[in-house]
Design a protein around this motif. Sequence first.
Motif, mmCIF file in Angstrom:
data_model
loop_
_atom_site.group_PDB
_atom_site.id
_atom_site.type_symbol
_atom_site.label_atom_id
_atom_site.label_comp_id
_atom_site.label_asym_id
_atom_site.label_seq_id
_atom_site.Cartn_x
_atom_site.Cartn_y
_atom_site.Cartn_z
ATOM 1 N N THR A 1 0.840 -1.195 0.000
ATOM 2 C CA THR A 1 0.000 0.000 0.000
ATOM 3 C C THR A 1 0.871 1.238 0.000
ATOM 4 O O THR A 1 1.836 1.329 0.761
ATOM 5 C CB THR A 1 -0.938 -0.005 1.219
ATOM 6 N N TYR A 2 0.494 2.192 -0.842
ATOM 7 C CA TYR A 2 1.213 3.455 -0.944
ATOM 8 C C TYR A 2 0.330 4.564 -0.357
ATOM 9 O O TYR A 2 -0.822 4.728 -0.758
ATOM 10 C CB TYR A 2 1.567 3.746 -2.405
ATOM 11 N N LEU A 3 0.908 5.265 0.579
ATOM 12 C CA LEU A 3 0.164 6.288 1.310
ATOM 13 C C LEU A 3 0.747 7.668 1.053
ATOM 14 O O LEU A 3 1.973 7.842 1.045
ATOM 15 C CB LEU A 3 0.221 5.997 2.816
ATOM 16 N N CYS A 4 -0.145 8.600 0.862
ATOM 17 C CA CYS A 4 0.240 10.000 0.710
ATOM 18 C C CYS A 4 -0.124 10.724 2.000
ATOM 19 O O CYS A 4 -1.170 10.447 2.610
ATOM 20 C CB CYS A 4 -0.515 10.607 -0.469
ATOM 21 N N ALA A 5 0.715 11.649 2.433
ATOM 22 C CA ALA A 5 0.441 12.399 3.658
ATOM 23 C C ALA A 5 0.865 13.848 3.488
ATOM 24 O O ALA A 5 1.878 14.126 2.826
ATOM 25 C CB ALA A 5 1.180 11.780 4.842
ATOM 26 N N THR A 6 0.097 14.731 4.062
ATOM 27 C CA THR A 6 0.447 16.150 4.017
ATOM 28 C C THR A 6 0.283 16.762 5.393
ATOM 29 O O THR A 6 -0.478 16.269 6.229
ATOM 30 C CB THR A 6 -0.447 16.933 3.038
ATOM 31 N N TYR A 7 1.005 17.850 5.614
ATOM 32 C CA TYR A 7 0.899 18.569 6.877
ATOM 33 C C TYR A 7 -0.192 19.630 6.797
ATOM 34 O O TYR A 7 -0.573 20.079 5.721
ATOM 35 C CB TYR A 7 2.219 19.254 7.219
ATOM 36 N N ASN A 8 -0.688 20.028 7.976
ATOM 37 C CA ASN A 8 -1.597 21.174 8.023
ATOM 38 C C ASN A 8 -0.782 22.458 7.859
ATOM 39 O O ASN A 8 0.445 22.413 7.727
ATOM 40 C CB ASN A 8 -2.383 21.173 9.329
ATOM 41 N N SER A 9 -1.460 23.579 7.838
ATOM 42 C CA SER A 9 -0.784 24.846 7.572
ATOM 43 C C SER A 9 0.240 25.187 8.656
ATOM 44 O O SER A 9 1.228 25.867 8.397
ATOM 45 C CB SER A 9 -1.816 25.973 7.449
ATOM 46 N N ALA A 10 0.020 24.700 9.877
ATOM 47 C CA ALA A 10 0.972 24.979 10.957
ATOM 48 C C ALA A 10 2.195 24.074 10.881
ATOM 49 O O ALA A 10 3.192 24.319 11.572
ATOM 50 C CB ALA A 10 0.282 24.816 12.307
ATOM 51 N N GLY A 11 2.120 23.033 10.060
ATOM 52 C CA GLY A 11 3.256 22.140 9.896
ATOM 53 C C GLY A 11 3.486 21.185 11.051
ATOM 54 O O GLY A 11 4.586 20.669 11.234
ATOM 55 N N ASN A 12 2.444 20.917 11.852
ATOM 56 C CA ASN A 12 2.664 20.029 12.988
ATOM 57 C C ASN A 12 1.822 18.752 12.949
ATOM 58 O O ASN A 12 2.137 17.789 13.634
ATOM 59 C CB ASN A 12 2.418 20.780 14.307
ATOM 60 N N LYS A 13 0.763 18.726 12.162
ATOM 61 C CA LYS A 13 -0.088 17.538 12.086
ATOM 62 C C LYS A 13 -0.023 16.947 10.689
ATOM 63 O O LYS A 13 -0.280 17.626 9.702
ATOM 64 C CB LYS A 13 -1.541 17.900 12.407
ATOM 65 N N LEU A 14 0.323 15.657 10.630
ATOM 66 C CA LEU A 14 0.426 14.960 9.354
ATOM 67 C C LEU A 14 -0.852 14.158 9.130
ATOM 68 O O LEU A 14 -1.196 13.312 9.955
ATOM 69 C CB LEU A 14 1.649 14.038 9.400
ATOM 70 N N THR A 15 -1.529 14.419 8.017
ATOM 71 C CA THR A 15 -2.788 13.736 7.687
ATOM 72 C C THR A 15 -2.552 12.802 6.510
ATOM 73 O O THR A 15 -1.931 13.185 5.521
ATOM 74 C CB THR A 15 -3.879 14.758 7.333
ATOM 75 N N PHE A 16 -3.092 11.586 6.620
ATOM 76 C CA PHE A 16 -2.877 10.558 5.625
ATOM 77 C C PHE A 16 -4.104 10.326 4.769
ATOM 78 O O PHE A 16 -5.241 10.450 5.234
ATOM 79 C CB PHE A 16 -2.530 9.225 6.305
ATOM 80 N N GLY A 17 -3.870 9.934 3.500
ATOM 81 C CA GLY A 17 -4.916 9.359 2.694
ATOM 82 C C GLY A 17 -5.085 7.889 3.081
ATOM 83 O O GLY A 17 -4.273 7.335 3.851
ATOM 84 N N ILE A 18 -6.125 7.264 2.537
ATOM 85 C CA ILE A 18 -6.379 5.860 2.850
ATOM 86 C C ILE A 18 -5.408 4.947 2.115
ATOM 87 O O ILE A 18 -5.157 3.828 2.549
ATOM 88 C CB ILE A 18 -7.840 5.500 2.538
ATOM 89 N N GLY A 19 -4.835 5.437 1.027
ATOM 90 C CA GLY A 19 -3.821 4.661 0.346
ATOM 91 C C GLY A 19 -4.286 4.034 -0.958
ATOM 92 O O GLY A 19 -5.479 3.928 -1.237
ATOM 93 N N THR A 20 -3.325 3.632 -1.752
ATOM 94 C CA THR A 20 -3.549 2.856 -2.974
ATOM 95 C C THR A 20 -2.884 1.503 -2.785
ATOM 96 O O THR A 20 -1.680 1.432 -2.530
ATOM 97 C CB THR A 20 -2.957 3.560 -4.205
ATOM 98 N N ARG A 21 -3.684 0.469 -2.915
ATOM 99 C CA ARG A 21 -3.150 -0.891 -2.761
ATOM 100 C C ARG A 21 -2.673 -1.378 -4.118
ATOM 101 O O ARG A 21 -3.434 -1.409 -5.078
ATOM 102 C CB ARG A 21 -4.231 -1.813 -2.214
ATOM 103 N N VAL A 22 -1.420 -1.743 -4.199
ATOM 104 C CA VAL A 22 -0.806 -2.157 -5.461
ATOM 105 C C VAL A 22 -0.438 -3.637 -5.382
ATOM 106 O O VAL A 22 0.177 -4.082 -4.410
ATOM 107 C CB VAL A 22 0.448 -1.315 -5.762
#
Lengths: 109, 112
Positions: free
Chosen positions: A84-105
């Motif tokens: 599974t490949y997961l993408c994650a981005t931070y919020n505007s403050a740069g302290n919380k990382l939020t993940f997508g559910i992922g792509t299963r390959v």
Amino acid sequence: EQQVQQSPASLVLQEAENAELQCSFSIFTNQVQWFYQRPGGRLVSLLYNPSGTKQSGRLTSTTVIKERRSSLHISSSQITDSGTYLCATYNSAGNKLTFGIGTRVLVRP
Amino acid sequence: EAAVTQSPRNKVTVTGGNVTLSCRQTNSHNYMYWYRQDTGHGLRLIHYSYGAGNLQIGDVPDGYKATRTTQEDFFLLLELASPSQTSLYFCASRDNANTEVFFGKGTRLTVV
């Protein structure tokens, strides 16, 4: 609140095929990170790509911040790329990382 | 590479039980995180901390407490465990300047 969408949800490849995974996010961010995970395993960081194009071996990530999207290109897929490949981005403050559910390959011989 | 060690790796407890999950990182990272991972939901942030004694609430904090006793150690506490807390829990860390995040191997918790 940051939301991260990934597509497709799953993907089946024949060995040696290329693949493109997509990630979109709801809030502008300058920090996008891609991870890999085997079932029940730890997350392994693949690429940290805040903008532009970044390559690591057979993986290439392209992030266009103004369009709030990032992609991960896998070239010449191998059976060991399955997972599974997961993408994650931070919020505007740069302290919380939020993940997508992922792509299963799944890469088949 | 940063080392993030979680213990125990597997835990079974009864409903109403008391559970503590431990996480230690050895790279003096400032930020530490606790996530849970469930099918259909992906990884969800429970609590995080940016230093010893600091605690920040994540996105799914209900039923969980956390404590950062030292720079290295971050604990997740379930004081009245419920079956809905059956999940795979991950701890992660990063420092301020380098935003790359490092994860532990995870703790599989089952509440029966």
